[in-house]
Design a protein around this motif. Sequence first.
Motif, mmCIF file in Angstrom:
data_model
loop_
_atom_site.group_PDB
_atom_site.id
_atom_site.type_symbol
_atom_site.label_atom_id
_atom_site.label_comp_id
_atom_site.label_asym_id
_atom_site.label_seq_id
_atom_site.Cartn_x
_atom_site.Cartn_y
_atom_site.Cartn_z
ATOM 1 N N GLU A 11 33.469 46.255 48.263
ATOM 2 C CA GLU A 11 32.269 45.486 48.071
ATOM 3 C C GLU A 11 32.327 44.584 46.870
ATOM 4 O O GLU A 11 31.969 43.289 46.922
ATOM 5 C CB GLU A 11 31.052 46.277 48.220
ATOM 6 C CG GLU A 11 30.753 47.170 49.530
ATOM 7 C CD GLU A 11 31.739 48.360 49.602
ATOM 8 O OE1 GLU A 11 32.248 48.771 48.613
ATOM 9 O OE2 GLU A 11 31.773 48.872 50.868
ATOM 10 N N ASP A 12 32.692 45.097 45.728
ATOM 11 C CA ASP A 12 32.818 44.342 44.410
ATOM 12 C C ASP A 12 33.825 43.225 44.641
ATOM 13 O O ASP A 12 33.743 42.085 44.150
ATOM 14 C CB ASP A 12 33.087 45.021 43.442
ATOM 15 C CG ASP A 12 32.103 46.147 43.023
ATOM 16 O OD1 ASP A 12 30.990 45.932 43.215
ATOM 17 O OD2 ASP A 12 32.484 47.096 42.064
ATOM 18 N N PHE A 13 34.963 43.693 45.109
ATOM 19 C CA PHE A 13 35.924 42.556 45.419
ATOM 20 C C PHE A 13 35.409 41.107 46.307
ATOM 21 O O PHE A 13 35.718 40.136 45.747
ATOM 22 C CB PHE A 13 37.220 43.087 46.031
ATOM 23 C CG PHE A 13 38.376 41.890 46.337
ATOM 24 C CD1 PHE A 13 38.973 41.775 45.216
ATOM 25 C CD2 PHE A 13 38.521 41.308 47.521
ATOM 26 C CE1 PHE A 13 40.222 40.806 45.396
ATOM 27 C CE2 PHE A 13 39.288 40.475 47.738
ATOM 28 C CZ PHE A 13 40.252 40.103 46.622
ATOM 29 N N ILE A 14 34.617 41.585 47.232
ATOM 30 C CA ILE A 14 34.154 40.700 48.225
ATOM 31 C C ILE A 14 33.226 39.630 47.395
ATOM 32 O O ILE A 14 33.154 38.492 47.273
ATOM 33 C CB ILE A 14 33.599 41.051 49.430
ATOM 34 C CG1 ILE A 14 34.485 41.794 50.361
ATOM 35 C CG2 ILE A 14 32.823 40.158 50.433
ATOM 36 C CD1 ILE A 14 34.157 42.732 51.300
ATOM 37 N N GLN A 15 32.208 40.626 46.537
ATOM 38 C CA GLN A 15 31.149 39.641 45.759
ATOM 39 C C GLN A 15 32.238 38.786 44.789
ATOM 40 O O GLN A 15 31.680 37.637 44.490
ATOM 41 C CB GLN A 15 30.428 40.873 45.112
ATOM 42 C CG GLN A 15 29.246 39.990 44.251
ATOM 43 C CD GLN A 15 28.350 41.117 43.694
ATOM 44 O OE1 GLN A 15 28.795 42.252 43.863
ATOM 45 N NE2 GLN A 15 27.314 40.712 42.898
ATOM 46 N N PHE A 16 32.851 39.210 44.070
ATOM 47 C CA PHE A 16 33.734 38.462 43.071
ATOM 48 C C PHE A 16 34.263 37.531 43.700
ATOM 49 O O PHE A 16 34.456 36.179 43.083
ATOM 50 C CB PHE A 16 34.910 39.320 42.255
ATOM 51 C CG PHE A 16 34.093 40.619 41.658
ATOM 52 C CD1 PHE A 16 33.093 40.392 41.000
ATOM 53 C CD2 PHE A 16 34.944 41.743 41.166
ATOM 54 C CE1 PHE A 16 32.237 41.529 40.382
ATOM 55 C CE2 PHE A 16 34.601 42.803 40.673
ATOM 56 C CZ PHE A 16 33.133 42.619 40.117
ATOM 57 N N GLU A 17 34.911 37.521 44.742
ATOM 58 C CA GLU A 17 35.876 36.713 45.535
ATOM 59 C C GLU A 17 34.710 35.338 45.971
ATOM 60 O O GLU A 17 35.082 34.238 45.914
ATOM 61 C CB GLU A 17 36.477 37.161 46.997
ATOM 62 C CG GLU A 17 37.654 36.262 47.331
ATOM 63 C CD GLU A 17 38.436 36.755 48.397
ATOM 64 O OE1 GLU A 17 39.619 36.575 48.231
ATOM 65 O OE2 GLU A 17 37.956 37.599 49.235
ATOM 66 N N LYS A 18 33.792 35.683 46.437
ATOM 67 C CA LYS A 18 32.888 34.735 46.964
ATOM 68 C C LYS A 18 32.134 33.782 45.834
ATOM 69 O O LYS A 18 32.047 32.465 45.750
ATOM 70 C CB LYS A 18 31.552 35.505 47.556
ATOM 71 C CG LYS A 18 31.720 35.687 48.958
ATOM 72 C CD LYS A 18 30.446 36.433 49.549
ATOM 73 C CE LYS A 18 30.838 36.934 51.150
ATOM 74 N NZ LYS A 18 29.510 37.552 51.659
ATOM 75 N N PHE A 19 32.095 34.569 44.703
ATOM 76 C CA PHE A 19 31.442 33.868 43.394
ATOM 77 C C PHE A 19 32.582 32.835 42.890
ATOM 78 O O PHE A 19 32.306 31.791 42.612
ATOM 79 C CB PHE A 19 31.176 35.034 42.342
ATOM 80 C CG PHE A 19 30.543 34.211 40.879
ATOM 81 C CD1 PHE A 19 29.047 34.234 41.169
ATOM 82 C CD2 PHE A 19 31.511 33.927 40.242
ATOM 83 C CE1 PHE A 19 28.561 33.351 39.892
ATOM 84 C CE2 PHE A 19 30.940 33.464 38.886
ATOM 85 C CZ PHE A 19 29.427 33.091 38.635
ATOM 86 N N ALA A 20 33.638 33.393 42.733
ATOM 87 C CA ALA A 20 34.950 32.320 42.405
ATOM 88 C C ALA A 20 35.092 31.254 43.288
ATOM 89 O O ALA A 20 35.051 30.097 42.770
ATOM 90 C CB ALA A 20 36.087 33.318 42.377
ATOM 91 N N LYS A 21 35.031 31.450 44.498
ATOM 92 C CA LYS A 21 35.327 30.448 45.392
ATOM 93 C C LYS A 21 34.066 29.439 45.447
ATOM 94 O O LYS A 21 34.001 28.337 45.492
ATOM 95 C CB LYS A 21 35.248 30.923 46.809
ATOM 96 C CG LYS A 21 36.605 31.569 47.302
ATOM 97 C CD LYS A 21 36.739 32.047 48.719
ATOM 98 C CE LYS A 21 38.158 32.387 49.084
ATOM 99 N NZ LYS A 21 38.059 33.076 50.389
ATOM 100 N N GLY A 22 32.640 30.073 45.171
ATOM 101 C CA GLY A 22 31.732 29.319 45.072
ATOM 102 C C GLY A 22 31.723 28.424 43.934
ATOM 103 O O GLY A 22 30.816 27.192 43.977
ATOM 104 N N HIS A 23 32.303 28.784 42.951
ATOM 105 C CA HIS A 23 32.490 27.804 41.489
ATOM 106 C C HIS A 23 33.887 27.332 41.497
ATOM 107 O O HIS A 23 34.236 26.690 40.621
ATOM 108 C CB HIS A 23 32.229 28.758 40.338
ATOM 109 C CG HIS A 23 30.730 29.177 40.489
ATOM 110 N ND1 HIS A 23 30.404 30.270 41.053
ATOM 111 C CD2 HIS A 23 29.860 28.755 39.829
ATOM 112 C CE1 HIS A 23 29.057 30.225 40.850
ATOM 113 N NE2 HIS A 23 28.590 29.580 40.028
#
Length: 73
Positions: A11-23
């Motif tokens: 769950e944390d990995f998915i959240q971090f990955e989404k944030f990074a891609k969004g930026h």
Amino acid sequence: MTTLTLHFTEEDFIQFEKFAKGHHLTLSEFARDAMLEKIEDERDLSDLEKTLAKDDGTRYTMAEVKQSLDLES
């Protein structure tokens, strides 16, 4: 270059990955930026605490500052 291995929940990995891609960042860029920002925040807090320890409570109004700089027209 050094490699760092981190362990996250899925769950944390998915959240971090989404944030990074969004930026428009890679996960490595995001992690590096976040770690450097944390270090900078700690240094800023330390500087603030040192400054507050020296603070004698004197305050000036904007008018007083302008007058002391001879900026009033």
